[in-house]
Design an enzyme around this catalytic site. Structure first.
Site, PDB file in Angstrom:
ATOM      1  N   GLU A 283       1.237  -1.190   0.113  1.00 31.67           N
ATOM      2  CA  GLU A 283      -0.411  -0.421  -0.318  1.00 31.67           C
ATOM      3  C   GLU A 283       1.117   1.725   0.007  1.00 31.67           C
ATOM      4  O   GLU A 283       1.686   1.628   1.109  1.00 31.67           O
ATOM      5  CB  GLU A 283      -1.054  -0.090   1.754  1.00 31.67           C
TER       6      GLU A 283
ATOM      7  N   CYS B  74      -2.389   8.324   3.720  1.00 29.71           N
ATOM      8  CA  CYS B  74      -2.789   7.396   2.764  1.00 29.71           C
ATOM      9  C   CYS B  74      -3.488   8.350   1.735  1.00 29.71           C
ATOM     10  O   CYS B  74      -3.522   7.438   0.439  1.00 29.71           O
ATOM     11  CB  CYS B  74      -2.396   6.471   2.929  1.00 29.71           C
TER      12      CYS B  74
HETATM   13  P1  NDP Z   1       8.980   4.259   3.800  1.00 36.38           P
HETATM   14  O1  NDP Z   1       8.930   3.828   2.272  1.00 36.38           O
HETATM   15  O2  NDP Z   1      10.795   5.350   4.081  1.00 36.38           O
HETATM   16  O3  NDP Z   1       9.178   3.574   5.241  1.00 36.38           O
HETATM   17  C1  NDP Z   1       8.169   2.488   5.205  1.00 36.38           C
HETATM   18  C2  NDP Z   1       8.504   1.004   5.908  1.00 36.38           C
HETATM   19  O4  NDP Z   1       9.860   0.966   5.319  1.00 36.38           O
HETATM   20  C3  NDP Z   1       9.069   1.926   7.383  1.00 36.38           C
HETATM   21  O5  NDP Z   1       9.046   0.914   8.280  1.00 36.38           O
HETATM   22  C4  NDP Z   1      10.200   1.594   7.216  1.00 36.38           C
HETATM   23  O6  NDP Z   1      11.240   1.866   8.081  1.00 36.38           O
HETATM   24  C5  NDP Z   1      10.470   0.081   6.546  1.00 36.38           C
HETATM   25  N1  NDP Z   1      11.546   0.216   5.292  1.00 36.38           N
HETATM   26  C6  NDP Z   1      12.703   0.861   4.764  1.00 36.38           C
HETATM   27  N2  NDP Z   1      13.710   0.707   3.951  1.00 36.38           N
HETATM   28  C7  NDP Z   1      13.555  -1.249   4.090  1.00 36.38           C
HETATM   29  C8  NDP Z   1      14.082  -1.987   4.096  1.00 36.38           C
HETATM   30  N3  NDP Z   1      14.911  -1.822   3.234  1.00 36.38           N
HETATM   31  N4  NDP Z   1      14.113  -3.138   4.890  1.00 36.38           N
HETATM   32  C9  NDP Z   1      12.466  -3.803   5.417  1.00 36.38           C
HETATM   33  N5  NDP Z   1      11.925  -2.251   6.092  1.00 36.38           N
HETATM   34  C10 NDP Z   1      12.141  -1.006   5.047  1.00 36.38           C
HETATM   35  O7  NDP Z   1       7.859   5.675   4.493  1.00 36.38           O
HETATM   36  P2  NDP Z   1       7.959   6.492   5.055  1.00 36.38           P
HETATM   37  O8  NDP Z   1       7.575   6.719   6.427  1.00 36.38           O
HETATM   38  O9  NDP Z   1       9.831   7.344   5.591  1.00 36.38           O
HETATM   39  O10 NDP Z   1       7.375   8.061   4.524  1.00 36.38           O
HETATM   40  C11 NDP Z   1       8.607   8.374   3.049  1.00 36.38           C
HETATM   41  C12 NDP Z   1       6.666   8.780   2.294  1.00 36.38           C
HETATM   42  O11 NDP Z   1       5.848   7.299   2.336  1.00 36.38           O
HETATM   43  C13 NDP Z   1       6.018   9.965   2.752  1.00 36.38           C
HETATM   44  O12 NDP Z   1       7.169  11.131   3.120  1.00 36.38           O
HETATM   45  C14 NDP Z   1       4.872  10.046   2.103  1.00 36.38           C
HETATM   46  O13 NDP Z   1       5.107  10.264   0.669  1.00 36.38           O
HETATM   47  C15 NDP Z   1       5.220   7.938   2.176  1.00 36.38           C
HETATM   48  N6  NDP Z   1       4.397   7.689   3.227  1.00 36.38           N
HETATM   49  C16 NDP Z   1       2.633   6.249   2.144  1.00 36.38           C
HETATM   50  C17 NDP Z   1       1.645   6.038   3.321  1.00 36.38           C
HETATM   51  C18 NDP Z   1       0.631   5.125   2.212  1.00 36.38           C
HETATM   52  O14 NDP Z   1       0.094   4.898   3.505  1.00 36.38           O
HETATM   53  N7  NDP Z   1       0.653   5.098   1.368  1.00 36.38           N
HETATM   54  C19 NDP Z   1       2.409   6.322   4.877  1.00 36.38           C
HETATM   55  C20 NDP Z   1       3.105   6.547   4.913  1.00 36.38           C
HETATM   56  C21 NDP Z   1       4.206   7.718   4.157  1.00 36.38           C
HETATM   57  P3  NDP Z   1      12.700   2.668   8.846  1.00 36.38           P
HETATM   58  O15 NDP Z   1      11.381   3.803   9.293  1.00 36.38           O
HETATM   59  O16 NDP Z   1      12.954   1.554   9.675  1.00 36.38           O
HETATM   60  O17 NDP Z   1      13.724   3.743   7.746  1.00 36.38           O
END
Ligand code: NDP
Length: 695
Positions: free
Chosen positions: A255, A294
């Site tokens: 998602e 989201c």
């Molecule tokens: P990210 O995609 O950076 O991170 C989402 C999750 O993935 C976090 O728990 C992160 O952990 C984890 N993650 C990142 N890299 C890895 C990896 N290599 N292996 C395992 N887990 C990993 O999103 P953010 O939460 O930082 O948000 C960034 C952008 O995402 C926002 O600015 C927005 O545009 C979008 N977003 C979309 C949402 C939705 O519901 N559609 C909700 C929130 C954000 P960690 O925090 O430790 O890096």
């Protein structure tokens, strides 16, 4: 500084190293450090599979549902503590309500699903299919819990709801979870997990927590595991392309950020209720959780002729949105989750501003209520107007994950549909219109590009749950850009964690396997009439063979008089030319009523009431002179924990009513639903005592 802890293989474990410092997004002060260094993800997953999975699979759906309910009730009592922590994420009270109460509400909603599932650890899906002439080789489907672990990688914006909306579903299905919240707000998730573990309501191994990075976790997945991801499209795509997922055929439910839209219908001129509803909804979606949702509306698609009106109305609304410290009275919008987020949102808005005009807000400053703009992660709402959204396309592509939206003009409904579709897949689109024809064309024109479509008008707006609120019983997830995933969705959501298996064999064998009577299976002798047995005493397959009755013309005439149903085929023998009937045919409802007269045992007993009929079919005409009898069989027993006003412990029993003729052929088949008293009335006695004590 306080280090957050991870919950792994039954213990709270502190990660090694300094970890990442997490800050209060209102004051900028450090709160805690998060590190998962030193954790063995492979071992954690193995523990989930070995310890959590078997314990959950031993439980029935009913027991798992009650477990979710107990957990929700327990967490509700601790709500105040979570609200305090939630403030540090930048959330106002209503924002926290979405996250915290929304998460607990999800547990409650999934707990209630137990009434739609058997009191077994598996589910019997759909109908039996007959593949043979004599009916002795049939097929069916069962669904069993997957024997792996659900890995949930979550986003920062919903540290509580994000975990619980997913876990409620996998726990109910009988699958354990490892939760990896986004590091940024993991201190709130950790607090809730601590409370869950301390409550001992879940079996050990059902929940583990990684409060820190989970880089490399996907390398350990095995074929029975499930991965879900919420976050940015770029991270999602990177994780989804891990070869291990392909090798082990592990489902990856994604998602990602999507460019959701809301459309003002052409009919919704300024001054109409729909215009006001639209403006209110866009304002709400821009400012709730500071737009970090989201489902938030990024594209406000508006008839060309009303662009100025919408711009003016939204500007007025946004001016009234006081930004600042949520703990101070009057604040309506808090901060972004962190400084990094603010930097990212600013970058994205600048990309958008390269081809669209700023209508409201500033990237540099904001008037704040009791807070410091530089220390906290505040940003004013930003409204833009795009004059040519068919050619200036960044608005369909760049998501600024904050209080940011763009107004896009359109000329007619077809253009509104086209603009919506240019988002290439959204979680949700809404339309405000009082014209149902517009609503229909719009819905059918955009449904393939949306996970959910909400149509708002003056009739439903007051009670609407809102554009931005995913509901546990409806699909949440969208195609294309939104990730192609599907979370929640009532029964459908639960099935994501289960294996559907076709089973084939004789109806008698499949009755034994499914614990639901299959048409054509052998019958069991109940010893006495089934209406004289309590819930616990009844066994699936027990059958009463009734007396017989020969149908007469007088029966048909009498039934026509009683019911008033004088349809020609029952009443007029001379009218049957060109029909399938050879003679006056008995009413189907007479046959069913007569069947009830045959199968009911009139003496007072444990059967409390009959509350309906499922799947009623009349399969062969019954003419005067034919004789009918009934095979009345216990088809299915369903656990029920509601005592009702009458305070009686009871269960639901479905009986198969198989009405057959002189040739032993079925002429009518129905399932009747009854409530049957239990032998064990201890729950009712306890409830009575409690009521007495309260008095
Ligand atoms: P990210 O995609 O950076 O991170 C989402 C999750 O993935 C976090 O728990 C992160 O952990 C984890 N993650 C990142 N890299 C890895 C990896 N290599 N292996 C395992 N887990 C990993 O999103 P953010 O939460 O930082 O948000 C960034 C952008 O995402 C926002 O600015 C927005 O545009 C979008 N977003 C979309 C949402 C939705 O519901 N559609 C909700 C929130 C954000 P960690 O925090 O430790 O890096």
């Amino acid at each position: 500084m306080k280090k957050l802890q991870n919950y792994a293989h039954g213990q709270w474990v502190e990660g090694t190293g300094d970890g990442k410092t997490l800050y209060n997004s209102i004051t900028g002060e450090p709160i805690a450090a998060a590190t998962s260094e030193g954790l063995d993800f492979g071992e954690m997953m193995d523990y989930g599979r070995r310890v959590g999975g078997p314990a959950l699979r031993k439980m029935t759906f009913h027991e798992r549902g009650l477990m979710l309910k107990a957990l929700a009730m327990h967490l509700m009592k601790k709500k105040k503590d979570f609200y305090k922590l939630s403030w540090a994420t930048g959330a106002t009270k209503p924002d926290s309500w979405f996250d915290i109460d929304g998460g607990f509400g999800n547990l409650f909603a999934n707990a209630s699903l137990r009434r739609q599932f058997p009191n077994e650890s598996y589910y019997v899906d759909g109908e039996m299919h007959n593949f043979s002439q004599s009916g002795q080789f049939v097929g069916h489907h069962i669904m069993v819990p997957k024997e792996g672990v659900a890995i949930h990688i979550n986003a920062f914006n919903f540290p509580v709801w994000g975990m619980l909306e997913k876990c409620a579903v996998n726990w109910f299905a009988g699958v354990p979870a490892i939760v990896k919240p986004a590091t940024l707000t993991s201190y709130l998730t950790e607090a809730v997990v601590r409370e869950i573990i301390d409550s001992k309501i879940l079996p050990e191994g059902a929940l583990q927590l990684i409060a820190g990075s989970a880089r490399g976790i996907i390398d350990h997945v095995e074929s029975q595991d499930i991965v879900t991801f919420t976050g940015s499209a770029s991270t999602g795509k990177m994780l989804k392309s891990n070869p291990r997922l392909v090798e082990e055929a592990v489902p990856f439910n994604m998602e990602a950020d999507s460019l959701n839209a809301s459309v003002l219908g052409e009919d919704a001129a300024p001054g109409t209720p729909e215009f006001d509803i639209f403006v209110k909804e866009v304002r709400k979606e821009m400012t709730v959780k500071a737009g970090q949702k989201c489902t938030a509306i990024r594209r406000a698609i508006v008839p060309e002729k009303y662009v100025d009106d919408v711009r003016k109305a939204l500007t007025e609304q946004l001016q009234k949105t006081t930004v600042g410290d949520p703990n101070i009275d009057g604040t309506r919008m808090g901060a972004l989750a962190g400084q990094e987020q603010r930097t990212e949102v600013r970058e994205k808005v600048n990309q958008l501003l390269a081809e669209q005009e700023l209508a409201y807000g500033s990237l540099e400053t904001a008037e704040l209520n009791g807070a410091d703009y530089e220390k906290g992660a505040f940003l004013s709402p930003i409204l833009m107007v795009n004059s040519d959204p068919f050619n200036k396309k960044a608005c369909h592509d760049v998501e600024a994950f904050g209080p940011v939206a763009t107004i896009l003009p359109y000329k007619n409904n077809d253009e509104a549909i086209e603009l919506t579709r240019m988002g290439k897949g959204s979680l949700v689109t809404s339309i405000a219109t009082a014209d149902d024809k517009t609503a229909r064309d719009f819905t059918l024109g955009t449904a393939a590009y949306n996970g959910r479509i909400m149509i708002l008008n003056r009739d439903c707006a007051k009670e609407s749950t809102g554009h931005g609120a995913p509901l546990p019983l409806l699909v949440h997830g969208g195609p294309g850009r939104a990730g192609g995933g599907e979370e929640m969705g009532g029964k459908r959501g639960v099935f994501h964690y289960m294996q559907r298996t076709a089973i084939q064999g004789s109806p008698t064998t499949l009755t034994e396997v499914t614990n639901q009577y299959q048409y054509g299976a052998k019958h069991k002798d109940p010893g006495k009439h089934v209406f004289q047995k309590h819930f616990e005493e009844l066994e699936v397959g027990e059958t009463v063979f009734t007396h017989k009755h020969t149908v007469t013309e007088t029966d048909i005439t009498n039934f026509a008089n009683v019911s008033g149903d004088n349809f020609y085929a029952h009443m007029d023998k001379t009218s049957l030319d060109g029909t399938i009937f050879e003679d006056r045919v008995a009413h189907g409802y007479f046959i069913l009523s007569k069947a009830a007269g045959l199968f009911v045992d009139p003496k007072k007993g444990p059967v409390l009431l009959n509350y309906g009929i499922d799947n009623c079919r009349f399969t062969k005409p019954v003419y005067p002179g034919m004789t009918i009898g009934v095979r009345f069989t216990v088809q299915e027993k369903i656990e029920n924990d509601k005592l009702g006003d009458e305070n009686v412990a009871k269960g639901i029993v479905k009986f198969m009513v198989d009405i057959y003729d002189d040739e032993d052929e079925t002429v009518g088949l129905a399932t009747i639903l009854t409530m049957v008293k239990k032998l064990d009335q201890s729950a009712a006695e306890e409830a009575a005592k409690e009521a007495e004590n309260e008095e």
